[in-house]
Write a protein that holds these residues in place. Structure first.
Motif, PDB file in Angstrom:
ATOM      1  N   ILE A 116       0.879  -1.165   0.000  1.00  0.00           N
ATOM      2  CA  ILE A 116       0.000   0.000   0.000  1.00  0.00           C
ATOM      3  C   ILE A 116       0.918   1.216   0.000  1.00  0.00           C
ATOM      4  O   ILE A 116       1.787   1.332   0.880  1.00  0.00           O
ATOM      5  CB  ILE A 116      -0.901   0.022   1.258  1.00  0.00           C
ATOM      6  CG1 ILE A 116      -1.588  -1.323   1.489  1.00  0.00           C
ATOM      7  CG2 ILE A 116      -1.890   1.184   1.186  1.00  0.00           C
ATOM      8  CD1 ILE A 116      -2.438  -1.835   0.377  1.00  0.00           C
ATOM      9  N   PRO A 117       0.804   2.113  -0.979  1.00  0.00           N
ATOM     10  CA  PRO A 117       1.711   3.259  -1.027  1.00  0.00           C
ATOM     11  C   PRO A 117       1.729   4.048   0.281  1.00  0.00           C
ATOM     12  O   PRO A 117       0.671   4.241   0.905  1.00  0.00           O
ATOM     13  CB  PRO A 117       1.160   4.100  -2.182  1.00  0.00           C
ATOM     14  CG  PRO A 117       0.466   3.095  -3.057  1.00  0.00           C
ATOM     15  CD  PRO A 117      -0.132   2.093  -2.104  1.00  0.00           C
ATOM     16  N   PRO A 118       2.899   4.474   0.733  1.00  0.00           N
ATOM     17  CA  PRO A 118       3.025   5.174   2.013  1.00  0.00           C
ATOM     18  C   PRO A 118       2.135   6.401   2.155  1.00  0.00           C
ATOM     19  O   PRO A 118       1.686   6.704   3.257  1.00  0.00           O
ATOM     20  CB  PRO A 118       4.500   5.582   2.059  1.00  0.00           C
ATOM     21  CG  PRO A 118       5.191   4.639   1.151  1.00  0.00           C
ATOM     22  CD  PRO A 118       4.198   4.301   0.087  1.00  0.00           C
ATOM     23  N   ASP A 119       1.883   7.108   1.061  1.00  0.00           N
ATOM     24  CA  ASP A 119       1.083   8.327   1.159  1.00  0.00           C
ATOM     25  C   ASP A 119      -0.426   8.071   1.122  1.00  0.00           C
ATOM     26  O   ASP A 119      -1.219   9.008   1.109  1.00  0.00           O
ATOM     27  CB  ASP A 119       1.484   9.320   0.067  1.00  0.00           C
ATOM     28  CG  ASP A 119       1.321   8.753  -1.334  1.00  0.00           C
ATOM     29  OD1 ASP A 119       1.011   7.552  -1.482  1.00  0.00           O
ATOM     30  OD2 ASP A 119       1.497   9.519  -2.298  1.00  0.00           O
ATOM     31  N   THR A 120      -0.837   6.821   1.148  1.00  0.00           N
ATOM     32  CA  THR A 120      -2.254   6.481   1.158  1.00  0.00           C
ATOM     33  C   THR A 120      -2.860   6.881   2.502  1.00  0.00           C
ATOM     34  O   THR A 120      -2.256   6.660   3.553  1.00  0.00           O
ATOM     35  CB  THR A 120      -2.446   4.962   0.939  1.00  0.00           C
ATOM     36  OG1 THR A 120      -1.805   4.603  -0.277  1.00  0.00           O
ATOM     37  CG2 THR A 120      -3.910   4.581   0.875  1.00  0.00           C
ATOM     38  N   THR A 121      -4.046   7.459   2.471  1.00  0.00           N
ATOM     39  CA  THR A 121      -4.714   7.832   3.718  1.00  0.00           C
ATOM     40  C   THR A 121      -5.169   6.575   4.445  1.00  0.00           C
ATOM     41  O   THR A 121      -5.362   5.520   3.842  1.00  0.00           O
ATOM     42  CB  THR A 121      -5.948   8.706   3.449  1.00  0.00           C
ATOM     43  OG1 THR A 121      -6.919   7.928   2.732  1.00  0.00           O
ATOM     44  CG2 THR A 121      -5.599   9.970   2.675  1.00  0.00           C
ATOM     45  N   GLU A 122      -5.338   6.694   5.742  1.00  0.00           N
ATOM     46  CA  GLU A 122      -5.785   5.552   6.535  1.00  0.00           C
ATOM     47  C   GLU A 122      -7.154   5.065   6.059  1.00  0.00           C
ATOM     48  O   GLU A 122      -7.401   3.855   6.000  1.00  0.00           O
ATOM     49  CB  GLU A 122      -5.846   5.927   8.015  1.00  0.00           C
ATOM     50  CG  GLU A 122      -6.088   4.733   8.892  1.00  0.00           C
ATOM     51  CD  GLU A 122      -5.881   5.038  10.368  1.00  0.00           C
ATOM     52  OE1 GLU A 122      -6.310   4.205  11.171  1.00  0.00           O
ATOM     53  OE2 GLU A 122      -5.302   6.073  10.705  1.00  0.00           O
ATOM     54  N   GLU A 123      -7.999   5.992   5.701  1.00  0.00           N
ATOM     55  CA  GLU A 123      -9.338   5.646   5.217  1.00  0.00           C
ATOM     56  C   GLU A 123      -9.270   4.796   3.940  1.00  0.00           C
ATOM     57  O   GLU A 123     -10.011   3.833   3.780  1.00  0.00           O
ATOM     58  CB  GLU A 123     -10.136   6.928   4.948  1.00  0.00           C
ATOM     59  CG  GLU A 123     -11.542   6.690   4.459  1.00  0.00           C
ATOM     60  CD  GLU A 123     -12.265   7.994   4.206  1.00  0.00           C
ATOM     61  OE1 GLU A 123     -13.458   8.041   4.527  1.00  0.00           O
ATOM     62  OE2 GLU A 123     -11.651   8.955   3.675  1.00  0.00           O
ATOM     63  N   ALA A 124      -8.344   5.121   3.049  1.00  0.00           N
ATOM     64  CA  ALA A 124      -8.198   4.360   1.805  1.00  0.00           C
ATOM     65  C   ALA A 124      -7.382   3.087   2.012  1.00  0.00           C
ATOM     66  O   ALA A 124      -7.621   2.076   1.354  1.00  0.00           O
ATOM     67  CB  ALA A 124      -7.538   5.234   0.735  1.00  0.00           C
ATOM     68  N   ALA A 125      -6.423   3.112   2.937  1.00  0.00           N
ATOM     69  CA  ALA A 125      -5.542   1.966   3.142  1.00  0.00           C
ATOM     70  C   ALA A 125      -6.245   0.811   3.843  1.00  0.00           C
ATOM     71  O   ALA A 125      -5.975  -0.350   3.537  1.00  0.00           O
ATOM     72  CB  ALA A 125      -4.314   2.384   3.940  1.00  0.00           C
ATOM     73  N   GLU A 126      -7.112   1.096   4.778  1.00  0.00           N
ATOM     74  CA  GLU A 126      -7.731   0.034   5.573  1.00  0.00           C
ATOM     75  C   GLU A 126      -8.457  -1.006   4.727  1.00  0.00           C
ATOM     76  O   GLU A 126      -8.232  -2.201   4.907  1.00  0.00           O
ATOM     77  CB  GLU A 126      -8.663   0.625   6.626  1.00  0.00           C
ATOM     78  CG  GLU A 126      -9.234  -0.403   7.565  1.00  0.00           C
ATOM     79  CD  GLU A 126      -8.189  -1.315   8.209  1.00  0.00           C
ATOM     80  OE1 GLU A 126      -8.488  -2.522   8.344  1.00  0.00           O
ATOM     81  OE2 GLU A 126      -7.100  -0.849   8.580  1.00  0.00           O
ATOM     82  N   PRO A 127      -9.308  -0.621   3.763  1.00  0.00           N
ATOM     83  CA  PRO A 127      -9.955  -1.671   2.951  1.00  0.00           C
ATOM     84  C   PRO A 127      -8.960  -2.442   2.080  1.00  0.00           C
ATOM     85  O   PRO A 127      -9.154  -3.641   1.834  1.00  0.00           O
ATOM     86  CB  PRO A 127     -10.978  -0.927   2.102  1.00  0.00           C
ATOM     87  CG  PRO A 127     -10.758   0.518   2.304  1.00  0.00           C
ATOM     88  CD  PRO A 127      -9.847   0.693   3.476  1.00  0.00           C
ATOM     89  N   LEU A 128      -7.903  -1.790   1.638  1.00  0.00           N
ATOM     90  CA  LEU A 128      -6.885  -2.484   0.849  1.00  0.00           C
ATOM     91  C   LEU A 128      -6.142  -3.507   1.700  1.00  0.00           C
ATOM     92  O   LEU A 128      -5.884  -4.634   1.258  1.00  0.00           O
ATOM     93  CB  LEU A 128      -5.893  -1.481   0.247  1.00  0.00           C
ATOM     94  CG  LEU A 128      -6.472  -0.498  -0.772  1.00  0.00           C
ATOM     95  CD1 LEU A 128      -5.451   0.578  -1.108  1.00  0.00           C
ATOM     96  CD2 LEU A 128      -6.917  -1.231  -2.011  1.00  0.00           C
ATOM     97  N   MET A 129      -5.808  -3.130   2.925  1.00  0.00           N
ATOM     98  CA  MET A 129      -5.132  -4.047   3.837  1.00  0.00           C
ATOM     99  C   MET A 129      -6.054  -5.219   4.173  1.00  0.00           C
ATOM    100  O   MET A 129      -5.607  -6.363   4.215  1.00  0.00           O
ATOM    101  CB  MET A 129      -4.705  -3.322   5.108  1.00  0.00           C
ATOM    102  CG  MET A 129      -3.607  -2.305   4.907  1.00  0.00           C
ATOM    103  SD  MET A 129      -2.001  -3.055   4.604  1.00  0.00           S
ATOM    104  CE  MET A 129      -1.592  -3.610   6.240  1.00  0.00           C
ATOM    105  N   ALA A 130      -7.310  -4.937   4.422  1.00  0.00           N
ATOM    106  CA  ALA A 130      -8.259  -5.998   4.765  1.00  0.00           C
ATOM    107  C   ALA A 130      -8.405  -6.968   3.600  1.00  0.00           C
ATOM    108  O   ALA A 130      -8.408  -8.190   3.784  1.00  0.00           O
ATOM    109  CB  ALA A 130      -9.603  -5.397   5.139  1.00  0.00           C
ATOM    110  N   ALA A 131      -8.495  -6.452   2.398  1.00  0.00           N
ATOM    111  CA  ALA A 131      -8.637  -7.307   1.214  1.00  0.00           C
ATOM    112  C   ALA A 131      -7.379  -8.146   0.993  1.00  0.00           C
ATOM    113  O   ALA A 131      -7.459  -9.331   0.698  1.00  0.00           O
ATOM    114  CB  ALA A 131      -8.935  -6.467  -0.035  1.00  0.00           C
ATOM    115  N   ALA A 132      -6.215  -7.548   1.179  1.00  0.00           N
ATOM    116  CA  ALA A 132      -4.953  -8.280   0.998  1.00  0.00           C
ATOM    117  C   ALA A 132      -4.809  -9.369   2.059  1.00  0.00           C
ATOM    118  O   ALA A 132      -4.319 -10.447   1.784  1.00  0.00           O
ATOM    119  CB  ALA A 132      -3.762  -7.329   1.055  1.00  0.00           C
ATOM    120  N   GLY A 133      -5.283  -9.106   3.255  1.00  0.00           N
ATOM    121  CA  GLY A 133      -5.187 -10.073   4.337  1.00  0.00           C
ATOM    122  C   GLY A 133      -6.211 -11.182   4.253  1.00  0.00           C
ATOM    123  O   GLY A 133      -6.103 -12.200   4.924  1.00  0.00           O
ATOM    124  N   ALA A 134      -7.201 -11.002   3.381  1.00  0.00           N
ATOM    125  CA  ALA A 134      -8.244 -12.019   3.228  1.00  0.00           C
ATOM    126  C   ALA A 134      -8.176 -12.672   1.877  1.00  0.00           C
ATOM    127  O   ALA A 134      -9.006 -13.497   1.534  1.00  0.00           O
ATOM    128  CB  ALA A 134      -9.609 -11.372   3.420  1.00  0.00           C
TER     129      ALA A 134
END
Length: 131
Positions: free
Chosen positions: A111-129
């Protein structure tokens, strides 16, 4: 007589990593990592320290060379040599590949470092699932 107290060193930043639950099936993505910068020399030791012990000693790391800051061909991480490889492959611009001889390969979505927490959270959740 009082002795001046020294400030305690800052604690390391929380590792933003989400891994797919362990299973026997191969998968294209093994989790997501949200580094705080594209400085591999700073970020990689934090990542490797936070990986499961079952993954073993990561000896080779491949990243997108056009995104990460320049780094030497190898570095010492936790008293072990890690070889760094840079690729320009368009097929995986936002992944990091981790290799352990005899144990396996793990691909993490970055997830790019400059991604906001709001945008990063669903990406992290999807990657983890990811299945």
């Amino acid at each position: 007589m009082t002795t001046p107290t020294q400030p305690s060193p800052p604690s390391p930043p929380h590792l933003r990593l989400r891994l797919v639950p362990h299973g026997g099936m191969p998968r294209p993505i093994d989790g997501g990592w949200w580094p705080r910068s594209y400085d591999l020399l700073t970020e990689l030791p934090l990542l490797l320290a936070g990986l499961p012990h079952a993954w073993g000693h990561i000896t080779n790391v491949t990243v997108n060379g056009s995104v990460w800051s320049p780094a030497p061909g190898r570095m010492l991480v936790h008293n072990q040599v890690v070889r760094l490889h840079r690729t320009q492959a368009a097929s995986a611009p936002h992944t990091i590949v981790l290799l352990t001889p005899g144990r396996g390969r793990w691909d993490l979505l970055i997830i790019p470092p400059d991604t906001t927490e709001e945008a990063a959270e669903p990406l992290m959740a999807a990657a983890g699932a990811h299945t």
